[in-house]
Design a protein around this motif. Structure first.
Motif: not given
Length: 203
Positions: A136-165
């Motif tokens: 997550q730290r590596a991803l956040r280095r390049h995560l734009p402020d206006a990105h859909p996953l930039s809020g709160g825990e959205d990044l971690g939850l999204s990665v977990a959701m995709v992993s489960a799929a």
């Protein structure tokens, strides 16, 4: 000799010479990644030794137990993602492409990024959680402020959701499902690729 060019009938030749220990370890990690992807994390360690083309004694000198073998595979996955984030032209979509490659290639990596299971105190799980933080730290280095996953825990939850799929009998099926999941989240993903360094080639 590269990992793939040196393989015959699914086995890698034993590595001899002055750098035998380092080469054997690299061959074992590569073999473990493949065996875990094919058979799951409960695969017999003997299958890893056979795939690497080394004896059981060599295997246990490098990996005394299953947790050590799993940790080595996961560490290699995470290092590639960190390497992708370090590239001069790195973008969030590009790093996600490397992450997605590992999701489709490595059964162990899917478990690393899945949501935490309550009560799981295994050594493998504890190590996995620490590695997940690095991803997550590596991803956040390049995560734009206006990105859909930039809020709160959205990044971690999204990665977990995709992993489960990411399921499917073939790599193509798993990649298709991963990319479909990212699309449903409205997230652009760059080329799905490995990000290999010298240690991945020197086997």
């Amino acid at each position: 000799m590269t990992e793939r060019s040196g393989r015959q009938d699914g086995r890698r030749p034993a590595n001899d010479g002055p750098r035998a220990a380092a080469r054997n370890r690299a061959a074992l990690v590569a073999a473990a990644r493949e065996v875990f992807a094919e058979q799951g994390l409960a695969a017999p360690l003997s299958a890893i030794a056979r795939r690497a083309g080394v004896g059981q004694g060599v295997l246990y000198r490098h990996f005394p137990d299953r947790a050590a073998a799993v940790a080595a595979v996961l560490e290699g996955n995470v290092r590639q993602i960190e390497r992708a984030a370090d590239e001069a032209d790195a973008t969030f979509a590009g790093v996600l492409g490397v992450l997605t490659w590992h999701l489709t290639e490595s059964a162990g990596f899917i478990g690393l990024l899945a949501a935490e299971r309550p009560g799981d105190r295994s050594g493998i799980r504890a190590h996995s959680l620490a590695l997940s933080v690095r991803v997550q730290r590596a991803l956040r280095r390049h995560l734009p402020d206006a990105h859909p996953l930039s809020g709160g825990e959205d990044l971690g939850l999204s990665v977990a959701m995709v992993s489960a799929a990411v399921i499917g009998a073939t790599r193509e099926e798993r990649e298709h499902r991963a990319l479909a999941a990212w699309r449903l989240l409205g997230v652009e993903v760059g080329p799905v690729r490995a990000c290999e360094g010298p240690e991945e080639h020197d086997v």
